[in-house]
Enzyme design. Structure first.
Site, PDB file in Angstrom:
ATOM      1  N   HIS A   1       3.955  36.381 -48.018  1.00  0.00           N
ATOM      2  CA  HIS A   1       3.640  36.476 -49.445  1.00  0.00           C
ATOM      3  C   HIS A   1       4.766  35.928 -50.304  1.00  0.00           C
ATOM      4  O   HIS A   1       4.539  35.479 -51.423  1.00  0.00           O
ATOM      5  CB  HIS A   1       3.267  37.910 -49.814  1.00  0.00           C
ATOM      6  CG  HIS A   1       1.902  38.260 -49.341  1.00  0.00           C
ATOM      7  ND1 HIS A   1       1.678  38.917 -48.167  1.00  0.00           N
ATOM      8  CD2 HIS A   1       0.679  37.947 -49.848  1.00  0.00           C
ATOM      9  CE1 HIS A   1       0.379  39.029 -47.973  1.00  0.00           C
ATOM     10  NE2 HIS A   1      -0.253  38.451 -48.979  1.00  0.00           N
TER      11      HIS A   1
ATOM     12  N   ARG B   1      -9.638  41.309 -56.248  1.00  0.00           N
ATOM     13  CA  ARG B   1      -9.410  41.936 -54.952  1.00  0.00           C
ATOM     14  C   ARG B   1      -8.651  43.235 -55.238  1.00  0.00           C
ATOM     15  O   ARG B   1      -7.604  43.212 -55.906  1.00  0.00           O
ATOM     16  CB  ARG B   1      -8.574  40.993 -54.084  1.00  0.00           C
ATOM     17  CG  ARG B   1      -8.638  41.307 -52.599  1.00  0.00           C
ATOM     18  CD  ARG B   1      -7.435  41.890 -51.954  1.00  0.00           C
ATOM     19  NE  ARG B   1      -6.151  41.369 -52.228  1.00  0.00           N
ATOM     20  CZ  ARG B   1      -5.490  40.472 -51.471  1.00  0.00           C
ATOM     21  NH1 ARG B   1      -6.056  39.928 -50.435  1.00  0.00           N
ATOM     22  NH2 ARG B   1      -4.269  40.115 -51.774  1.00  0.00           N
TER      23      ARG B   1
ATOM     24  N   GLU C   1     -10.750  39.514 -42.720  1.00  0.00           N
ATOM     25  CA  GLU C   1      -9.401  39.161 -42.273  1.00  0.00           C
ATOM     26  C   GLU C   1      -8.964  39.972 -41.055  1.00  0.00           C
ATOM     27  O   GLU C   1      -7.864  39.818 -40.559  1.00  0.00           O
ATOM     28  CB  GLU C   1      -8.383  39.261 -43.418  1.00  0.00           C
ATOM     29  CG  GLU C   1      -8.521  40.477 -44.300  1.00  0.00           C
ATOM     30  CD  GLU C   1      -7.598  40.439 -45.516  1.00  0.00           C
ATOM     31  OE1 GLU C   1      -6.895  39.449 -45.731  1.00  0.00           O
ATOM     32  OE2 GLU C   1      -7.595  41.439 -46.250  1.00  0.00           O
TER      33      GLU C   1
ATOM     34  N   ASN D   1      -5.141  33.886 -43.639  1.00  0.00           N
ATOM     35  CA  ASN D   1      -3.738  34.239 -43.331  1.00  0.00           C
ATOM     36  C   ASN D   1      -3.718  35.457 -42.412  1.00  0.00           C
ATOM     37  O   ASN D   1      -3.090  35.454 -41.363  1.00  0.00           O
ATOM     38  CB  ASN D   1      -2.971  34.579 -44.607  1.00  0.00           C
ATOM     39  CG  ASN D   1      -3.110  33.511 -45.670  1.00  0.00           C
ATOM     40  OD1 ASN D   1      -3.357  32.363 -45.348  1.00  0.00           O
ATOM     41  ND2 ASN D   1      -2.958  33.882 -46.923  1.00  0.00           N
ATOM     42  N   ASP D   2      -4.424  36.503 -42.842  1.00  0.00           N
ATOM     43  CA  ASP D   2      -4.439  37.704 -42.014  1.00  0.00           C
ATOM     44  C   ASP D   2      -5.359  37.550 -40.817  1.00  0.00           C
ATOM     45  O   ASP D   2      -5.075  38.073 -39.747  1.00  0.00           O
ATOM     46  CB  ASP D   2      -4.851  38.926 -42.856  1.00  0.00           C
ATOM     47  CG  ASP D   2      -3.673  39.435 -43.668  1.00  0.00           C
ATOM     48  OD1 ASP D   2      -2.579  39.541 -43.096  1.00  0.00           O
ATOM     49  OD2 ASP D   2      -3.840  39.687 -44.872  1.00  0.00           O
TER      50      ASP D   2
ATOM     51  N   ARG E   1       2.745  37.303 -39.550  1.00  0.00           N
ATOM     52  CA  ARG E   1       2.781  36.163 -40.475  1.00  0.00           C
ATOM     53  C   ARG E   1       4.137  35.976 -41.157  1.00  0.00           C
ATOM     54  O   ARG E   1       4.368  34.943 -41.778  1.00  0.00           O
ATOM     55  CB  ARG E   1       1.655  36.275 -41.512  1.00  0.00           C
ATOM     56  CG  ARG E   1       1.789  37.453 -42.433  1.00  0.00           C
ATOM     57  CD  ARG E   1       0.509  37.689 -43.232  1.00  0.00           C
ATOM     58  NE  ARG E   1       0.483  36.945 -44.481  1.00  0.00           N
ATOM     59  CZ  ARG E   1      -0.460  37.105 -45.410  1.00  0.00           C
ATOM     60  NH1 ARG E   1      -1.457  37.955 -45.210  1.00  0.00           N
ATOM     61  NH2 ARG E   1      -0.415  36.411 -46.513  1.00  0.00           N
TER      62      ARG E   1
ATOM     63  N   CYS F   1     -10.345  31.928 -48.657  1.00  0.00           N
ATOM     64  CA  CYS F   1      -9.323  32.101 -49.695  1.00  0.00           C
ATOM     65  C   CYS F   1      -7.901  32.159 -49.129  1.00  0.00           C
ATOM     66  O   CYS F   1      -6.950  32.328 -49.884  1.00  0.00           O
ATOM     67  CB  CYS F   1      -9.609  33.327 -50.557  1.00  0.00           C
ATOM     68  SG  CYS F   1      -9.410  34.864 -49.660  1.00  0.00           S
TER      69      CYS F   1
END
Ligand code: PEP
Ligand code: MG
Length: 584
Positions: free
Chosen positions: A199, A342, A441, A464-465, A475, A508
């Site tokens: 992040h 979200r 995810e 990503n997840d 990550r 996303c």
């Protein structure tokens, strides 16, 4: 070593751009408080250490209070009065006094345990204001621990502020530190740790700050105040650049900006393949000031608004009204386009929701995302009511992070319906048809996509997840960063399975903004991509130069491939043939 010579450090580029300025170097943050047994005869020495830490903390808070008072006025600074009161709270201090001979542990861990108990009691109370003060107590706790020399975390509020623009070099930066950087005169940053999918890197891209990570020995070898250039395109930090190097980078910066502007100028053209397949191209938003970029980039709305940076980035959790005003502003600004909120995704590598009594050794598998919201229903409901109320002012949608299966989806629906009912009773308007979706995810959710699709309006795949959880590669851990491959056949099959469930499905995660992988995602059938605002012009250009049928055939081949390299190569060959200019 002559420190005046030009020196180059190579790392991984994670956010494009070029920064030129003086270097500011920051050492490592504090470690977690360790429990250490002590003898009864050591109690007084520990107490002495504690007194000194309290005095130092008090002095720091007074300085902060004065600074905030000067910048924003007395009412903003009053928050530090509460910090100061808590710091010397008699009940807490006498409790620690009593616990010391019983526990016979170092003062850091006793102080930590006593304050944690107190915070837990505060979390149980009904009064939202009192609950919100838990954050302040956590702040004081961290500060005292830091001054005891064994603090468990850094607070972003005691970061030094540079008086002139600088490039920041650090061992690592937490997302909360990164969120605060642009207020600190930072032009770009470079770290020893970190990865492209963390992040911290995502926020750097949102803030438009050039960033390079994974530079070994950086902190030891850098010198404060040296002139530097940070090349976020190629992942290079240059110390003491020569005149020739400077001129080269000035030229490069001008060329890149010109090329980018040409892409931005196409913002009104549809994101449609050459054979007429329309892709909904939305934007990911992390910060308030990105709203204008959404407009400028010609996005089809906001596909992912990460609410956690707004919710946890200030002093205390905003209440329903403050959240409503904030969400409403975004909805109104984006209307008639849709904004997908979200709900809070704290934990993992992001801001913690609460300081936990015990450190989570594996935070990504712990108290994160929807798990946090479901265990704090009062707070969850405040956020849901605020989003519902905002939906009355344009077009809003809501989605939930880290869902692992149907039980959570059902629980969420029950709570959401209770919120709707409360608003009906209060006579507050909201959109009864507001779309409800979940993020895919967690692999189990992707595998259950056919079932879950009956319960929600849409999916949004957080690649990503999904990648991290599918191939078990953290990550943010730079030691395994080279293993993080979103084109792993296991991940691609899960994306395929999710899209095959047949409800509207967006991508996303960062994968959607990778020009190399757009042909693969379009070919797999994704009809919506949501990407960082600065990437949107590139992705629009890429889509407009693709042929859907060709992408579809390539994706069929990719689904049969045995390894991630083959899949990436298949997509890259279509990408390079379709828009070679973007690879120069
Ligand atoms: C993802 O996991 O791909 C995602 C978009 O969510 P975040 O990066 O905020 O975890
Ligand atoms: Mg995620």
């Amino acid at each position: 070593m002559n420190e005046g010579f030009e020196r180059r450090f190579k790392g991984q580029p994670v956010s494009p751009g070029i920064a030129m300025g003086k270097l500011r170097v920051e050492a490592r943050g504090c470690a977690a408080p360790l429990i250490r047994s002590i003898l009864p005869t050591e109690i007084e020495a520990e107490w002495q250490r504690f007194e000194e830490a309290l005095n130092r903390t008090e002095a720091e808070l007074q300085v902060l209070k004065a600074r905030v008072e000067e910048l924003s006025g007395a009412s903003e600074a009053a928050i530090f009065d509460a910090h100061l009161l808590f710091l010397r709270d008699r009940m807490i201090i006498s409790r620690i006094r009593k616990e010391m001979p019983k526990r016979l542990q170092n003062i850091d861990s006793v102080y930590y345990a006593v304050v944690q108990n107190f915070m837990e009691a505060m979390r149980q109370v009904d009064d939202a204001y009192l609950r919100s003060r838990v954050v302040d107590i956590g702040d004081v706790l961290q500060r005292v621990l830091k001054n005891l020399d064994q603090g468990r975390a850094r607070t972003r509020k005691n970061k030094p502020v540079s008086s002139e623009p600088c490039i920041l070099a650090a061992h690592d930066l937490a997302p909360s530190d990164t969120a605060d950087l642009d207020s600190q005169n930072v032009l770009g940053f470079v770290t020893e740790a970190g990865s492209a999918i963390s992040h911290t890197a995502i926020l750097a891209r949102s803030l438009g700050l050039p960033a390079v990570v994974a530079v070994p020995n950086l902190v030891m070898e850098s010198r404060v105040g040296h002139p530097a250039i940070l090349d976020g395109y190629n992942g290079v930090l240059i110390l003491n650049p020569t005149q020739e190097t400077r001129e080269y980078y000035e030229r490069l910066q001008a060329e890149k900006e010109k090329a980018y502007q040409a892409l931005v100028d196409m913002k009104d053209l549809p994101a449609e393949t050459q054979d007429g397949r329309r892709i909904h191209l939305a934007c990911n938003v992390d910060f308030v000031h990105e709203y204008s970029a959404v407009k400028r980039s010609g996005a089809d709305g906001v596909g992912l608004y990460r609410t956690e940076f707004f919710l946890l980035g200030g002093d205390g959790l905003p209440d329903e009204e403050a959240q409503y005003q904030h969400y409403r502003r975004l909805v109104e600004e984006c209307a008639p386009q849709e904004v997908i909120f979200r709900t809070l995704d704290s934990g993992g590598d992001k801001l913690p929701f609460e300081v936990l009594e015990e450190k989570e050794d594996n935070p990504f598998l712990g108290w994160r995302g929807i798990r946090v919201s479901l265990s704090r229903p009062a707070i969850f409901k405040e956020q849901l009511r605020a989003i519902l109320r905002a939906s009355a002012h344009g077009k809003a949608g809501v989605m939930f992070p880290m869902v692992s299966g149907l039980t959570e989806v059902k629980e969420v629906h029950t709570i959401l319906e209770a919120c709707r009912q409360e608003l009906r009773e209060r006579g507050e308007p909201f959109d009864e048809q507001m779309r409800v979706g979940i993020m895919i995810e967690v692999p189990s959710a992707a595998m259950m996509a056919d079932v879950l699709s009956r319960y929600v309006d849409f999916f949004s795949i957080g690649t990503n997840d999904l990648t991290q959880y599918t191939i078990a590669v953290d990550r943010v851990n730079y030691r395994v960063a080279s293993m993080f491959r979103s084109t792993h056949p296991g991940v691609i099959r899960l994306i395929h399975q999710t899209i095959a469930a047949g409800i509207p499905t967006a991508i996303c995660g960062e994968m959607g903004g990778d020009i190399t992988l757009v042909p693969l995602l379009v070919g797999l059938g994704a009809t919506e991509l949501s990407v960082g605002a600065h990437l949107l012009p590139l992705i629009r250009f890429a889509i407009r130069h693709l042929n859907y049928e060709e992408c579809r055939q390539m994706a069929q081949q990719a689904l049969l491939a045995e390894d991630s390299h083959t899949i990436r190569t298949l997509s890259k060959s279509v990408a390079k043939r379709s828009y070679p200019g973007l690879f120069e």
